[in-house]
Enzyme design. Structure first.
Site, PDB file in Angstrom:
ATOM      1  N   CYS A  45      -1.723  32.183  10.580  1.00  0.00           N
ATOM      2  CA  CYS A  45      -1.536  31.379  11.789  1.00  0.00           C
ATOM      3  C   CYS A  45      -2.243  30.027  11.669  1.00  0.00           C
ATOM      4  O   CYS A  45      -3.402  29.965  11.248  1.00  0.00           O
ATOM      5  CB  CYS A  45      -2.084  32.128  13.005  1.00  0.00           C
ATOM      6  N   SER A  46      -1.542  28.971  12.055  1.00  0.00           N
ATOM      7  CA  SER A  46      -2.089  27.608  12.118  1.00  0.00           C
ATOM      8  C   SER A  46      -2.724  27.170  10.810  1.00  0.00           C
ATOM      9  O   SER A  46      -3.616  26.302  10.805  1.00  0.00           O
ATOM     10  CB  SER A  46      -3.119  27.488  13.254  1.00  0.00           C
TER      11      SER A  46
END
Length: 858
Positions: free
Chosen positions: A756-757
């Site tokens: 994520c991210s």
């Protein structure tokens, strides 16, 4: 400590500058020196007001700094007052002090400050106040007092004075534009550089009044002088502002009749340089740390017979890598931002199927610069559009907010979608497996967010770019005869709309709109350039009416800028829209009927687009705009990065036998890889999905870890010793390897960070963004796949599996012969682009993965 704070502040490293400012404040407090504490707090306040979300902290710190000095006259007090002026301008609320009253109070202070100073610092503070208050003052801003000639003028002070005076001069030109009936349209119109229209014969170019031309030339000279002094070591915020101001001046001068040959290349190079100023400076520091002395302490020392230490032997491959980084260092150390150095084409020598797109916005977020440069062996002028962002889709009504997508509104909508998605994802843990109603509601919310993301991207393309999205279109396969015919059809439409047949050819002006337009001509005296016709030949005949209107007003503005009087009220815009759509339909039909004309230049089937994005637009998923969706698109810090990575790929190919020969990107040995699967141990479903894949890759030579943490040294060795590293875990692996260890790598594998991210760059306000992707770019990573925001494991796993399938990245296919695999060669960038629709949420998840770097092939 103050010197270190200032050095890091100028370099564009607010985190490091903040650390030393805090250390200085703590030490000054322990020594009980209020003046030094105040100075340290002022630096902290400056940093906090320049970074995102810290305005309230800045106000508290600046107030405390002023109280410590008891507002005694002096340079420190003046500096704090200047910072408070900037704070008040940034924090515009109903409770703030009236800017006009603030300006009057500052004016009174200026007269007093001159009595307590013997150098030029006060002048710079006054000019800084004038620049900060420029937007709240209606009159033109000019210093109304003189400064003694005996004041000391240092090199740095002169540079800062030139920058501020250049920006103030340009701002005053804006005021002149607004007060002139003809020139006021320049700031509201899309400007192309080169202009996109030439004369059929000898026609004297239209020029405005001499004082405006001189003012623009004066501002340009001042800003170039400022860059000559500050480009390498000056304040990155001021350098970026000067660079964008120079690009804006170039656009204005072009629209006013300037025909200097090198302007398009210079403007594109300036946009390129402004996108990653801090990264360019960090590169020099990173190179110094790649080959530390003494040698690596993890290596066993070599000893002679008498016990003396011997130098480690260096392999040919290591010598080649050292030579490469020495070349890069020399290149970055000698780079200069001056007109002569920037006038040469930077894309000559790149593969012919590569295109570089620069996107930047002005400081006030009122205009978007889009630049297009194409690779190849021959130098061609770039194409630049300066597109106004305010009021393009107002439709004459301020109530229709959907038709007017502001820059700030776009960022807020994206942030709200991502925030809502994160909250929704976290809420999933509380939904029971047998609660069907809750599951349906959860998926309904996710689907609505996916739709919002899609609509946002469509609106960005429609509201911001409109017809000028053609700058992102693939290269058209179009002959010279097609260009000539299409230009003729375009011009017929406009001649008919402007009633050319009803007018007589007159050289004397029919009327004057203002003193800025001394002479008028007829449309038949001008013709559209080939490059402009080619670009707009890619506009779909199925586009919206408003996009055709963009084209109409753009061409009408071109005529007007060349001295052709245009009476908009007499132009039937609706009829011109119909006529232009007919022309585009006929052109499309001809191209469909004869798609393989022998006269058409060959077109690469593997065209690749590189995006160079400035700090303001890096958070947007440009790759999923309708015009770019499904195409091979990646992000780079700048054009120089492409040349560096191509040289690096060539360097590595020189030491690797039996690899696929390609000059269009990096080549990755599919048998030389490393996987990190579920290192945190809490991604059980992901581990289950890819366990068989990992075991298959292990059989063909890969190594890796499954279900257990990876040490920092393991991670570093994997990046340093392999061609490809695949990471399935949380984030970008920051919890396992520190950023400076990645930056200092002499060589780095292509990397897939599916967490994520992992590809997000943190917004740092006025400073350049920072994040994991840039650490890999500094390490020499050719290609990084990462996510812009948080995603769900099941959907991103499906995405990554589709990418593996398209690349044939699995044990079975890799075991096959190299010749058989080479038949269906596809780049990683194309594989990612073609995998977006494999996700259930095609935009909420499918738009998150982006690629930094160049394509690689297995």
């Amino acid at each position: 400590m103050f010197s270190l704070t200032l050095a890091y502040l100028r370099r564009g490293s607010p985190k490091e500058a903040g650390y030393f400012a805090k250390q200085a404040a703590d030490l000054a407090g322990q020594l009980n020196t209020p003046a030094m504490v105040s100075r340290a707090l002022a630096r902290q306040g400056e940093l906090q007001s320049s970074t995102i979300g810290n305005l309230e902290d800045a106000r508290v710190v600046l107030t405390k700094a002023a109280e410590l000095l008891c507002y005694m006259p002096g340079i420190d007090t003046a500096g704090i007052r200047h910072l408070k002026v900037e704070y008040n301008i940034r924090a515009v609320t109903d409770e703030d002090e009236d800017p006009q009253e603030l300006f009057k109070r500052q004016s009174r202070c200026w007269r007093n400050w001159t009595l307590y100073s013997d150098n030029l610092i006060m002048l710079l503070l006054v000019l800084g106040d004038l620049w900060a208050l420029r937007l709240v003052m209606q009159a033109q801003l000019q210093p109304t007092f003189s400064f003694p000639n005996y004041w000391h003028r240092s090199y740095a002070n002169n540079a800062e004075e030139n920058g501020l005076m250049g920006k103030l001069t340009l701002h005053n030109v804006y005021g002149r534009f607004q007060s002139d009936m003809f020139l006021s349209s320049i700031t509201e119109s899309t400007v192309a550089v080169p202009m996109g229209m030439g004369s059929r014969g000898h026609v004297q170019p239209m020029l405005p009044s001499a004082d405006i031309v001189e003012a623009l030339a004066s501002a340009e000279k001042l800003l170039w002088t400022h860059l000559a002094s500050t480009a390498r070591k000056g304040n990155v915020i001021e350098v970026r502002e000067s660079v964008i101001s120079l690009v804006l001046i170039g656009a204005f001068r072009t629209s006013l009749g300037d025909r200097r040959q090198a302007v398009p290349s210079t403007m594109s190079a300036l946009l390129d340089a402004s996108a990653a100023l801090t990264l360019r400076r960090d590169m020099l520091e990173a190179i110094d740390n790649k080959f530390p002395l003494p040698a690596d302490d993890l290596q066993w020392p070599l000893l002679s017979k008498d016990g003396a230490a011997l130098p480690h032997e260096t392999s040919d491959a290591e010598k080649s890598i050292r030579s490469y980084w020495d070349t890069v260092r020399a290149k970055y150390e000698t780079q200069a931002l001056d007109p002569l150095a920037l006038s040469a084409s930077e894309t000559v020598g790149l593969p012919a199927n590569w295109t570089v797109i620069n996107m930047s916005v002005t400081a006030d977020k009122s205009a978007l610069f889009c630049s297009r440069r194409e690779g190849g062996d021959h130098s061609e002028d770039p194409l630049i559009f300066c597109i106004p962002l305010k009021g393009r889709r107002d439709q004459g009504s301020s109530e229709d907010e959907e038709a007017h997508l502001t820059f700030e509104g776009t960022l807020r909508e994206l942030q709200d979608i991502v925030r809502s998605s994160d909250e929704c994802t976290k809420a999933a843990i509380n939904i029971k497996s047998d609660d069907e109603e809750a599951r349906v509601s959860w998926w309904r919310q996710r689907t609505e967010l996916d739709m919002r993301m899609r609509q946002l991207l469509e609106n960005i393309e429609y509201c911001w770019l409109g017809a000028f999205k053609v700058i992102l279109s693939p290269r058209p396969s179009i002959t010279a005869e097609d260009v000539s015919e299409l230009r003729g059809q375009f011009e017929k439409v406009f001649y008919r709309a402007l009633h050319v047949k009803d007018k007589k050819m007159k050289r004397t002006p029919a009327h004057k709109k203002s003193t800025s337009q001394p002479q008028t001509y007829l449309p038949t005296q001008f013709t559209l350039d080939d490059a402009m016709v080619k670009r707009f030949s890619t506009l779909s005949p199925k586009c919206r009416d408003e996009e055709l209107e963009d084209l109409i007003y753009f061409v009408l503005d071109l005529y007007q800028f060349h001295g052709v009087p245009i009476a908009i009220a007499e132009v039937d815009i609706d009829q011109v829209v119909v006529d232009l759509r007919t022309v585009l339909e006929e052109h499309s039909a001809r191209r469909t009927k004869h798609p393989k004309s022998s006269k058409v230049p060959p077109k690469s089937s593997d065209e690749h687009l590189f995006l160079v994005l400035d700090k303001n637009v890096q958070g947007l998923p440009w790759e999923s705009l309708p015009i770019l969706r499904g195409r091979s698109v990646s992000r780079i810090p700048g054009v120089q990065f492409l040349h560096d990575r191509l040289a690096f790929a060539k360097c590595k190919r020189g030491s690797t036998a039996g690899t696929v020969e390609t000059s269009e990107g990096a080549v990755v040995n599919p048998r030389k890889g490393y996987y990190i699967l579920n290192p945190s141990g809490d991604l059980g479903r992901t581990e289950e999905r890819f366990r068989d894949w990992a075991n298959g890759m292990k059989k063909v030579g890969w190594e890796g870890t499954i279900g257990k943490p990876v040490s920092e040294q393991q991670f570093v060795n994997a990046l340093k010793s392999n061609d490809l590293v695949v990471y399935f875990g949380h984030g970008g692996g920051e919890q396992y390897v520190r950023s400076h260890r990645i930056r200092s790598l002499p060589t780095c594998a292509a990397t897939m960070l599916w967490g994520c991210s992992s590809g997000a760059l943190r917004d740092m306000g006025d400073f350049d963004r920072t994040g994991t992707p840039y650490n890999y770019m500094l390490a020499g990573c050719p290609t990084l796949i990462a996510n812009l925001w948080d995603v769900t494991d099941k959907d991103i796993d499906k995405f990554s599996q589709t990418v593996f399938d398209k690349l044939s990245l699995n044990g079975k296919d890799i075991s096959e012969s190299q010749q058989k695999r080479a038949k269906d060669l596809i780049s990683i960038v194309a594989a990612v682009a073609q995998s977006r629709d494999s996700c259930k949420l095609k935009y909420l998840t499918g738009a998150a993965p982006v690629i930094y770097g160049i394509p690689f092939y297995l």
